[in-house]
Scaffold this active site. Structure first.
Site, mmCIF file in Angstrom:
data_model
loop_
_atom_site.group_PDB
_atom_site.id
_atom_site.type_symbol
_atom_site.label_atom_id
_atom_site.label_comp_id
_atom_site.label_asym_id
_atom_site.label_seq_id
_atom_site.Cartn_x
_atom_site.Cartn_y
_atom_site.Cartn_z
ATOM 1 N N GLY A 1 21.955 56.141 -64.079
ATOM 2 C CA GLY A 1 21.948 55.368 -62.836
ATOM 3 C C GLY A 1 21.022 54.173 -62.925
ATOM 4 O O GLY A 1 21.304 53.114 -62.348
ATOM 5 N N ALA A 2 19.922 54.312 -63.644
ATOM 6 C CA ALA A 2 18.966 53.205 -63.718
ATOM 7 C C ALA A 2 19.603 52.020 -64.416
ATOM 8 O O ALA A 2 19.411 50.872 -64.019
ATOM 9 C CB ALA A 2 17.707 53.634 -64.449
ATOM 10 N N GLY B 1 1.996 49.705 -29.963
ATOM 11 C CA GLY B 1 3.244 50.000 -29.261
ATOM 12 C C GLY B 1 4.437 49.375 -29.949
ATOM 13 O O GLY B 1 4.420 49.044 -31.130
ATOM 14 N N GLY B 2 5.477 49.183 -29.151
ATOM 15 C CA GLY B 2 6.718 48.614 -29.686
ATOM 16 C C GLY B 2 6.511 47.227 -30.257
ATOM 17 O O GLY B 2 7.376 46.709 -30.978
HETATM 18 C C1 HXC Z 1 -3.139 45.217 -20.120
HETATM 19 C C2 HXC Z 1 -4.765 45.429 -21.719
HETATM 20 C C3 HXC Z 1 -3.875 46.100 -22.574
HETATM 21 C C4 HXC Z 1 -2.535 46.298 -22.114
HETATM 22 C C5 HXC Z 1 -5.745 45.910 -23.579
HETATM 23 N N1 HXC Z 1 -5.908 45.337 -22.386
HETATM 24 N N2 HXC Z 1 -4.505 46.399 -23.722
HETATM 25 N N3 HXC Z 1 -4.404 44.990 -20.508
HETATM 26 N N4 HXC Z 1 -2.225 45.837 -20.896
HETATM 27 N N5 HXC Z 1 -1.602 46.874 -22.880
HETATM 28 C C6 HXC Z 1 -7.090 44.676 -21.857
HETATM 29 C C7 HXC Z 1 -8.236 45.645 -21.644
HETATM 30 O O1 HXC Z 1 -8.109 46.259 -20.410
HETATM 31 C C8 HXC Z 1 -9.427 44.704 -21.733
HETATM 32 O O2 HXC Z 1 -9.541 44.008 -20.511
HETATM 33 C C9 HXC Z 1 -9.010 43.679 -22.757
HETATM 34 O O3 HXC Z 1 -7.576 43.762 -22.845
HETATM 35 C C10 HXC Z 1 -9.584 43.983 -24.120
HETATM 36 O O4 HXC Z 1 -9.263 45.347 -24.438
HETATM 37 P P1 HXC Z 1 -10.378 46.407 -24.881
HETATM 38 O O5 HXC Z 1 -9.780 47.736 -24.718
HETATM 39 O O6 HXC Z 1 -11.662 46.122 -24.191
HETATM 40 O O7 HXC Z 1 -10.548 46.015 -26.401
HETATM 41 P P2 HXC Z 1 -10.797 46.966 -27.645
HETATM 42 O O8 HXC Z 1 -11.863 47.930 -27.336
HETATM 43 O O9 HXC Z 1 -10.977 46.040 -28.798
HETATM 44 O O10 HXC Z 1 -9.431 47.784 -27.829
HETATM 45 C C11 HXC Z 1 -8.219 47.157 -28.121
HETATM 46 C C12 HXC Z 1 -7.013 48.111 -28.021
HETATM 47 C C13 HXC Z 1 -7.035 48.843 -26.672
HETATM 48 C C14 HXC Z 1 -7.072 49.114 -29.190
HETATM 49 C C15 HXC Z 1 -5.763 47.268 -28.220
HETATM 50 O O11 HXC Z 1 -7.206 47.872 -25.624
HETATM 51 C C16 HXC Z 1 -5.761 49.599 -26.418
HETATM 52 O O12 HXC Z 1 -5.589 50.676 -26.938
HETATM 53 N N6 HXC Z 1 -4.872 49.017 -25.578
HETATM 54 C C17 HXC Z 1 -3.612 49.680 -25.269
HETATM 55 C C18 HXC Z 1 -2.702 49.564 -26.463
HETATM 56 C C19 HXC Z 1 -1.326 50.140 -26.210
HETATM 57 O O13 HXC Z 1 -1.146 51.330 -26.157
HETATM 58 N N7 HXC Z 1 -0.378 49.263 -26.002
HETATM 59 C C20 HXC Z 1 0.981 49.643 -25.907
HETATM 60 C C21 HXC Z 1 1.509 49.067 -24.660
HETATM 61 S S1 HXC Z 1 3.217 49.567 -24.560
HETATM 62 P P3 HXC Z 1 -10.946 43.818 -19.790
HETATM 63 O O14 HXC Z 1 -10.653 42.900 -18.666
HETATM 64 O O15 HXC Z 1 -11.391 45.148 -19.395
HETATM 65 O O16 HXC Z 1 -11.822 43.207 -20.842
HETATM 66 C C22 HXC Z 1 4.027 48.447 -25.511
HETATM 67 C C23 HXC Z 1 5.496 48.654 -25.481
HETATM 68 C C24 HXC Z 1 6.207 47.472 -26.041
HETATM 69 O O17 HXC Z 1 3.509 47.589 -26.118
HETATM 70 C C25 HXC Z 1 7.639 47.852 -26.105
HETATM 71 C C26 HXC Z 1 8.430 46.919 -26.914
HETATM 72 C C27 HXC Z 1 9.652 47.641 -27.439
#
Ligand code: HXC
Length: 520
Positions: free
Chosen positions: A410-411, A175-176
């Site tokens: 230019g280079a 994400g971000g």
């Molecule tokens: C809350 C989260 C989470 C999230 C993971 N977890 N991402 N909890 N918010 N964003 C939790 C899972 O539920 C899990 O909890 C534990 O963390 C481990 O994650 P897993 O999925 O079991 O691990 P893995 O299989 O290794 O996969 C990792 C991952 C995947 C690829 C990162 O979790 C994933 O795709 N997460 C979402 C990523 C994403 O899209 N984030 C963007 C958020 S928006 P449990 O308790 O079940 O073990 C953002 C915007 C920011 O970031 C803006 C700033 C400008």
């Protein structure tokens, strides 16, 4: 022991609390992390820092409740270990995300911990290193997590050019969240283990139905060879953390210090005889500029940044005579060393980074110019090429350039030419400094004369030869003061070392301004 000879229970409690905090998400989660081939956050810190130097801050912080009426289990430390330690005896501040705690996700308090070490680092003029392993914004925290990222991004931007900021990607960066590393000076990734993307595979699948492997979307290979976002990659976490230590050794702790000087074990007066035979007599036969750089710098040690992206340009860190420098060059064996969009971006950003951190710039030039064609023009070669001009013109660090062969059009101008403020300009006898190559120039200048000749082709060849004799050498430019001296290639190392010594106390000042408006 208390007066009664019984251990103080408050101290026992502290020990237990500390033990719990150091367990992150607990033994099962740590085992899962290990099973995935990843190190636990505390093992990473041990590898990064000098032994026994890490001091943790705020280990007892917990989240204060989510924004969505949702909450998560409370873990001491909030999924990020922060503090300070040393690398080669110099202080650094560090934050390391702990994937075993709620996926290393970022909450309001997690962000506050990171911001605190960033603030301490800038206040004390020391580098900040982030070890990233996180699922991004913690969904349960809603806007508080987004605000938390904004607080980090603002600091990344405001502290840019004040202290070195290094991001080591050791897991996902989704994400971000990827924008914080993108705002830092250097990104180091681990192959097949770290990923960086704005929109993850799950979201892409939901929106388009397309299934993409995380590695194919934003793995180390992608960012090292296609997007140009990462600067260095390593096969393992251990190597990545070692690389971080090594790179940091080339930087000062902040923008008012000089980079560390290491007394050279390589003779400053060493002349490399092979350099005198490196450039082929035939200007169409390439040679490797990497060979030139490795023969000139101390012990051949060159930390090349972005080595697999825009390979027609070379940027990297080296020591010359014990002094840390930034090296910029063209690689004539890749696309003849032309300057295109990506090469422009690569060079411009590197030049600015060196300028921020008082790293003198040594530029080797061999380029036939900007890449011509509709694709480059339409995609903005003017806008991108202007960044190189801007960066070199703006840079106040000592600047030395060596034209090894082609410096056409230019280079010649953009690559650290004398009139962009370069302090010492050298050319090898093989240098060809002209508005363009002989073929192009002759076709334009003598079109009518060639057409009218009895044997147009023979006339064309004769004119090309004549043009080469007149302009494909450095004497024409030297006679007009466009290069400071023509040197034998083997003299390059001692000449650069002498120039660096002569420029050590360089002072410059420009007109006052808030900041410039670099073409982005
Ligand atoms: C809350 C989260 C989470 C999230 C993971 N977890 N991402 N909890 N918010 N964003 C939790 C899972 O539920 C899990 O909890 C534990 O963390 C481990 O994650 P897993 O999925 O079991 O691990 P893995 O299989 O290794 O996969 C990792 C991952 C995947 C690829 C990162 O979790 C994933 O795709 N997460 C979402 C990523 C994403 O899209 N984030 C963007 C958020 S928006 P449990 O308790 O079940 O073990 C953002 C915007 C920011 O970031 C803006 C700033 C400008």
């Amino acid at each position: 022991m208390t007066g009664a000879g019984v251990e103080d229970p408050r101290i026992v409690e502290l020990r237990q609390m500390r033990h719990t905090a150091r367990q992150g998400g607990g033994p099962d989660r740590i085992a899962r992390q290990h099973n995935q081939g990843k190190l636990f956050v505390r093992e990473r810190l041990e590898l990064l820092l000098d032994p026994g130097t890490f001091h943790e801050l705020e280990p007892f912080i917990t989240h204060q409740g989510g924004d969505l009426g949702l909450t998560t289990e409370k873990y001491l430390g909030e999924g990020v270990v922060t503090g300070y330690g040393q690398i080669d005896g110099r202080t650094v501040y560090v934050y390391a995300q702990d994937f075993t705690v709620l996926g290393g996700t970022l909450s309001e308090m997690h962000s506050r911990k990171i911001c605190r070490v960033m603030d301490l680092a800038v206040r004390n003029g020391t580098p900040i290193i982030g070890l990233i392993d996180s699922g991004g914004a913690r969904i349960q925290e809603g806007v508080k997590a987004l605000g938390g990222y904004a607080e980090i991004f603002r600091r990344n931007a405001q502290y840019s050019g004040v202290i070195p900021q290094i991001s080591v990607m050791l897991g996902p960066c989704a994400g971000g969240a990827a924008y914080s590393p993108a705002l830092t000076d250097l990104i180091i990734m681990v192959e097949k283990q770290s990923y960086m993307f704005i929109t993850g595979p799950a979201v892409i699948k939901a929106v388009t139905g397309e299934e993409i492997e995380p590695d194919a979307l934003g793995g180390a290979d992608v960012h090292m060879s296609i997007s140009g976002t990462a600067h260095l990659s390593a096969a393992s976490e251990e190597e990545a953390l070692q690389l971080c230590r090594r790179v940091l050794g080339r930087f000062p702790s902040n923008n008012v210090e000089n980079p560390p000087y290491v007394p050279p074990t390589d003779d400053p007066l060493r002349m490399d005889e092979d350099l005198n035979t490196l450039v082929p007599l035939d200007p169409t036969i390439p040679y490797r500029m990497h060979d030139v750089i490795e023969r000139v710098v101390d012990r051949g040690e060159f930390i090349e940044l972005q080595p697999r992206w825009a390979c027609n340009a070379i940027v990297g860190l080296a020591r010359i005579g014990g002094h840390s420098v930034g090296v910029v060059a063209q690689e004539p064996s890749v696309m003849a060393g032309v300057i295109d969009l990506d090469a422009s971006d690569k060079i411009a950003r590197f030049v600015r980074m060196c300028d921020c951190f008082n790293l003198p710039l040594v530029t080797f030039v061999d380029s036939p110019g900007f890449l011509p064609g509709i694709d480059q023009e339409h995609r903005g070669i003017i806008r991108h090429g202007a960044k190189v001009l801007y960066a070199y013109s703006e840079a106040t660090v000592p600047k030395i350039s060596i034209i090894t062969r082609k410096a056409y059009g230019g280079a010649y101008v953009v690559m650290s030419s004398k009139f962009l403020g370069t302090d010492v300009n050298y050319a090898w006898p093989s240098a060809e400094i002209a508005v363009m190559g002989a073929e192009g120039a002759v076709n334009i200048l003598y079109r009518k004369q060639i057409a009218a000749a009895e044997d147009p082709e023979a006339e064309r060849m004769r004119l090309i030869e004549e043009y080469r004799r007149r302009f494909n050498n450095p004497y024409h430019a030297a006679s007009a003061g466009y290069v400071d001296d023509i040197i034998e290639p083997r003299e390059t190392r001692p000449k650069i070392i002498a120039a660096l010594a002569a420029l050590r106390d360089k002072q410059t000042s420009g007109p006052p301004r808030k900041h410039g408006n670099i073409p982005m």
